[in-house]
Design an enzyme around this catalytic site. Structure first.
Site, mmCIF file in Angstrom:
data_model
loop_
_atom_site.group_PDB
_atom_site.id
_atom_site.type_symbol
_atom_site.label_atom_id
_atom_site.label_comp_id
_atom_site.label_asym_id
_atom_site.label_seq_id
_atom_site.Cartn_x
_atom_site.Cartn_y
_atom_site.Cartn_z
ATOM 1 N N PHE A 137 -12.199 6.605 -7.632
ATOM 2 C CA PHE A 137 -11.943 6.038 -6.300
ATOM 3 C C PHE A 137 -12.613 6.828 -5.167
ATOM 4 O O PHE A 137 -13.291 6.234 -4.323
ATOM 5 C CB PHE A 137 -10.435 5.909 -6.065
ATOM 6 C CG PHE A 137 -10.081 5.075 -4.863
ATOM 7 C CD1 PHE A 137 -10.322 3.702 -4.853
ATOM 8 C CD2 PHE A 137 -9.508 5.640 -3.725
ATOM 9 C CE1 PHE A 137 -10.003 2.929 -3.748
ATOM 10 C CE2 PHE A 137 -9.184 4.873 -2.622
ATOM 11 C CZ PHE A 137 -9.424 3.515 -2.629
ATOM 12 N N ASN A 178 -4.752 -6.923 -2.718
ATOM 13 C CA ASN A 178 -5.975 -7.326 -2.014
ATOM 14 C C ASN A 178 -6.131 -8.837 -2.080
ATOM 15 O O ASN A 178 -5.379 -9.519 -2.780
ATOM 16 C CB ASN A 178 -7.196 -6.676 -2.676
ATOM 17 C CG ASN A 178 -7.377 -5.217 -2.275
ATOM 18 O OD1 ASN A 178 -6.876 -4.772 -1.246
ATOM 19 N ND2 ASN A 178 -8.095 -4.480 -3.097
ATOM 20 N N ARG A 217 -6.349 5.799 8.338
ATOM 21 C CA ARG A 217 -6.337 5.678 6.881
ATOM 22 C C ARG A 217 -7.746 5.903 6.344
ATOM 23 O O ARG A 217 -8.702 5.384 6.935
ATOM 24 C CB ARG A 217 -5.859 4.276 6.482
ATOM 25 C CG ARG A 217 -4.381 4.008 6.721
ATOM 26 C CD ARG A 217 -4.121 2.510 6.634
ATOM 27 N NE ARG A 217 -2.719 2.150 6.719
ATOM 28 C CZ ARG A 217 -2.031 2.016 7.854
ATOM 29 N NH1 ARG A 217 -2.613 2.233 9.016
ATOM 30 N NH2 ARG A 217 -0.762 1.656 7.827
ATOM 31 N N ARG A 275 0.845 -6.131 6.049
ATOM 32 C CA ARG A 275 -0.343 -5.627 6.766
ATOM 33 C C ARG A 275 -1.600 -6.053 6.023
ATOM 34 O O ARG A 275 -1.740 -5.803 4.823
ATOM 35 C CB ARG A 275 -0.294 -4.110 6.898
ATOM 36 C CG ARG A 275 -1.442 -3.526 7.715
ATOM 37 C CD ARG A 275 -1.263 -2.034 7.945
ATOM 38 N NE ARG A 275 -2.334 -1.470 8.743
ATOM 39 C CZ ARG A 275 -3.503 -1.025 8.245
ATOM 40 N NH1 ARG A 275 -3.720 -1.079 6.945
ATOM 41 N NH2 ARG A 275 -4.430 -0.545 9.039
ATOM 42 N N TYR A 286 -0.905 7.382 -2.706
ATOM 43 C CA TYR A 286 -0.365 6.834 -1.454
ATOM 44 C C TYR A 286 0.657 7.762 -0.808
ATOM 45 O O TYR A 286 0.620 7.995 0.400
ATOM 46 C CB TYR A 286 0.223 5.436 -1.691
ATOM 47 C CG TYR A 286 -0.839 4.400 -1.997
ATOM 48 C CD1 TYR A 286 -1.562 4.448 -3.192
ATOM 49 C CD2 TYR A 286 -1.149 3.401 -1.095
ATOM 50 C CE1 TYR A 286 -2.550 3.527 -3.477
ATOM 51 C CE2 TYR A 286 -2.138 2.470 -1.365
ATOM 52 C CZ TYR A 286 -2.838 2.539 -2.559
ATOM 53 O OH TYR A 286 -3.821 1.622 -2.825
ATOM 54 N N HIS A 339 -8.898 1.086 4.432
ATOM 55 C CA HIS A 339 -8.015 0.085 5.052
ATOM 56 C C HIS A 339 -7.556 0.534 6.444
ATOM 57 O O HIS A 339 -6.422 0.275 6.849
ATOM 58 C CB HIS A 339 -6.789 -0.176 4.175
ATOM 59 C CG HIS A 339 -7.113 -0.772 2.834
ATOM 60 N ND1 HIS A 339 -7.128 -2.124 2.594
ATOM 61 C CD2 HIS A 339 -7.442 -0.187 1.649
ATOM 62 C CE1 HIS A 339 -7.435 -2.350 1.324
ATOM 63 N NE2 HIS A 339 -7.640 -1.195 0.730
#
Ligand code: HDD
Length: 702
Positions: free
Chosen positions: A171, A158, A82, A122, A372, A85
């Site tokens: 981002f 988060n 990833r 996760r 995503y 993360h």
């Protein structure tokens, strides 16, 4: 060499036969088909020890499809990690609704009280690679996949309720800046470097989140002891398609707990998998981590009256202003069977929402709605990643006319692969059809205004909540924030970057800016010009860690350091007191074989002293004999064990015979240094907390 002769394959001699793992018998009875090792295509393998060669000592043959398949599969075992993360740990469990949100939403997961829904959760760090360590200062991901009856719901949050940026377009810049620097490839899993602080100083909207990351929330003790937040504002939609805004919260049953920075650094060396192991072992032992699930619900009118914009992800709604309703619980009760198949291949998508939950116009969330799905295509390599067992919708059927693609595992039947169609035979509908009543509907927000790249005026206040966060902390926590910023900026080599940051901090709090300037030994620079003047908001005690949850030994571990000749009765008393308070005990001894107690009994060890430093435990008890202690004072591992427990503000229980070791480690008496021969119970009570008052003695804080 000349005397060596090739032998028939599989008849190389006794050594090779032993290696064969089947007793060396070539033509034994055939194994039952279900026990047979096979190739990927099901061909039974006769020999998994030797490649096919031209003679026993000859070259390997290209013909060996068993060797080629095995090595080729191995060569391709890794998939791209990833981009953020990458390092994560996960578990299965369930969500149970305890209070219905009927009237606010039609989502069954939020209205059917008592219903248990399977989940996969996760946790992750953000900046480090998949092979990095668990305890750096970082944000922790808290991503929950609910396998609901109405499709998967992924709440990808988060452990910090706000974010660094307001718009998703920033981002990639943020992540490039925090990850290892482009030219040199370091530092790994650390924000303490030039590029991160360069960007942060230039982007004051990040200041609030930076306060959180620099607080002790950035260095949690356990993934079981973090809060979770959906961060973005979402909507709930009821049967009449009326909407309210909603923020999602997770509250750990075990309370919030952090490490000290020095401790976090040492844990990274002592056990890089500290959080992963902790989560796995707790679940394996039946000590299931649990969180309460809460929502803050706000109508559009209430949102308009808030002194900040609810669509701005750098803002939180103080719970003193809008209380959290607790409506459910999350329990993690099963470890993954396979790390890769589950933890690695799980794909979370903020776009996964059942009918009754909807997005808001938060521009950070809007960008996430694209990112995503897109990232899974390169990470998992196919549009069919939803067919992987961990991603498959389980609570309900899924059916549509999406077809084919890489790694298609479904075998759809029938002639019609489009909708609508009229190919159904009598009485059938010819495949799935849309469902206007039960299907997903979007909030009918009226849009006006020109297309623009403007950031709204209501996003301009970058400092009020950063100030509120800082001023809501206890004095100890404020000192930790200041020290963390000093530490990080001390790793910044560009003086201008350090100064710019202090100039911004002056808009947060003069005391904080002054401490940081002092900690860096620089003059206080002029305050930077804020985009909007910071306001003094009421402090929110819920933002603290210290005092927010009652002290507890539940889920915590106490190490008892023993030597030969130790008093077994005291060991048992301390063990009993700790376990009665919900904690667990690990015996640490100079040698892994254990120690011989004063009564001659053998006490096995759970860990050897050098490999089990006190940073791995929540409190320590020194139950040693005089002669054992005399050996320990000569061993730096023992001295460090005690000294670290002391400087990490932990309770230290001891017998009088441990006096020389306490002395050597520089331990001075305080409320958490206790003689366990007097009371094991008092020690267990002390072990449930840290001795914050000790800190000024052992560490210079900014
Ligand atoms: Fe993200 C992964 C949480 C903003 C793009 N994000 C990822 C994960 C978590 C979050 C927990 C790990 C999921 C897992 O365990 O597989 N991200 C957040 C939160 C955000 C946020 C709480 C702010 C509210 N993220 C964010 C933005 C973007 C992304 C603004 C892009 C514009 N995030 C990603 C990603 C990742 C990801 C690149 C990497 C791996 C993945 O998605 O599956 O798409």
């Amino acid at each position: 060499m000349a005397d060596r002769k090739d032998k028939a394959p599989g008849r190389e001699g006794p050594d090779a036969a032993a290696l064969r793992g089947n007793g060396g018998e070539l033509h034994q009875t055939e194994a039952a088909p279900e026990r047979r090792l096979t190739t990927n295509h099901g061909v039974p393998i006769g020999d998994n020890q030797n490649s096919l060669k031209g003679g026993a000592r000859g070259p390997s043959l290209l013909e060996d499809f068993i060797l080629r398949e095995k090595i080729q599969h191995f060569d391709h075992e890794r998939i791209p990690e990833r981009i953020v993360h990458a390092r994560g740990s996960a578990a299965h469990g369930f969500f149970e609704l305890t209070q219905s949100l009927d009237g606010f939403t039609r989502a069954k997961i939020l209205t059917e009280v008592g219903e248990k829904t399977e989940v996969f959760v996760r946790f992750s760090t953000v900046a480090g690679g998949a092979g990095s360590v668990d305890t750096p200062r970082d944000v922790r991901g808290f991503a929950v996949k609910f396998y609901t009856k109405e499709g998967n719901w992924d709440l990808v949050g988060n452990d910090i309720p706000v974010f660094f940026i307001q718009d998703a377009i920033k981002f990639p810049d943020l992540i490039h800046a925090v990850k290892m620097e482009a030219d040199r490839g370091y530092p790994q899993a650390a924000s303490a470097h030039d590029t991160f602080w360069d960007l942060i100083g230039l982007m004051p909207e990040s200041t609030h989140m930076v306060m959180w990351a620099m607080s002790d929330r950035g260095i949690p003790r356990s993934l079981r002891m973090i809060e979770g937040f959906g961060v973005n504002t979402f909507r709930l939609l009821n049967d009449r398609d009326e909407a309210v805004f909603v923020k999602f919260h997770w509250r750990p049953k075990l309370g919030l707990q952090s490490t000290c920075w020095d401790e976090a650094v040492k844990i990274a060396g002592a056990d890089p998998d500290y959080h992963r192991r902790d989560l796995y072992e707790a679940i394996a032992a039946g000590d299931f981590p649990e969180w309460e699930f809460g929502v803050q619900i706000v109508t559009a009118e209430e949102a308009d009256a808030l002194p900040f914009d609810i669509l701005d992800a750098t803002k939180l709604i103080p719970e003193e202003l809008v209380p959290i309703r607790f409506i459910g619980r999350l329990v993690l009760d099963r470890n993954p069977d396979n790390f890769f198949a589950e933890t690695e291949q799980v794909a979370f998508l903020p776009t996964n929402m059942p009918p009754g939950i909807d997005v808001s116009e938060d521009p950070l969330l809007q960008g996430r709605l694209f990112s995503y799905q897109d990232t899974q295509l390169s990470r998992l390599g196919t549009v069919n990643f939803h067919q992987l067992p961990i991603n498959r919708a389980k609570g309900c059927p899924f059916q549509n006319f999406q077809r084919d693609g890489h790694m298609q595992t479904a075998v759809p039947t029938g002639r019609a692969n489009y909708e609508p169609n009229s190919l159904a035979s009598e009485g059938e509908i010819g495949g799935p059809r849309e469902d206007p009543a039960g299907g997903f509907r979007t909030f009918g927000l009226a849009l006006d205004g020109p297309k623009t790249r403007l950031r709204p005026e209501s996003f301009a206040d970058h400092y009020s909540q950063a100030r509120m966060f800082y001023r809501s902390q206890t004095a100890i926590e404020q000192a930790h924030i200041a020290s963390a910023i000093v530490f990080e900026l001390s790793k910044v080599t560009l003086a201008a970057v350090r100064l710019r940051m202090i100039a911004n901090l002056r808009n947060v709090d003069e005391d904080l800016a002054t401490r940081v300037a002092k900690g860096l030994n620089v003059e206080l620079p002029e305050a930077s010009e804020p985009a909007a003047p910071p306001q003094d908001m009421a402090p929110s005690p819920a933002l603290r860690i210290i005092g927010k949850y009652p002290p507890s030994l539940k889920g915590r571990t106490v190490a008892i350091l023993v030597t030969d000749g130790a008093d077994g009765a005291i060991v048992e008393e301390v063990r009993h007191a700790v376990e009665s308070a919900g904690g667990s005990v690990k015996i640490v001894a100079p040698r892994i074989g254990g120690v011989t107690l004063a009564n001659g009994a053998l006490l096995p060890a759970d860990g050897q002293l050098a490999g089990s430093p006190s940073v791995l435990f929540d409190a320590v008890a020194l139950i040693v004999s005089e002669s054992g202690c005399a050996e320990l004072v000569k061993d730096s591992a023992a001295v460090d064990f005690v000294q670290d427990a002391f400087v990490h503000l932990k309770a230290i229980g001891h017998v009088p015979a441990a006096a020389a070791l306490l002395d050597k480690a520089g331990v001075t008496a305080d409320e958490l240094i206790l003689d366990v021969t007097k009371s094991g119970k008092d020690f267990a009570t002390a072990a449930a907390t840290r001795q914050w008052d000790r800190e000024p003695q052992v560490r210079s804080l900014a």
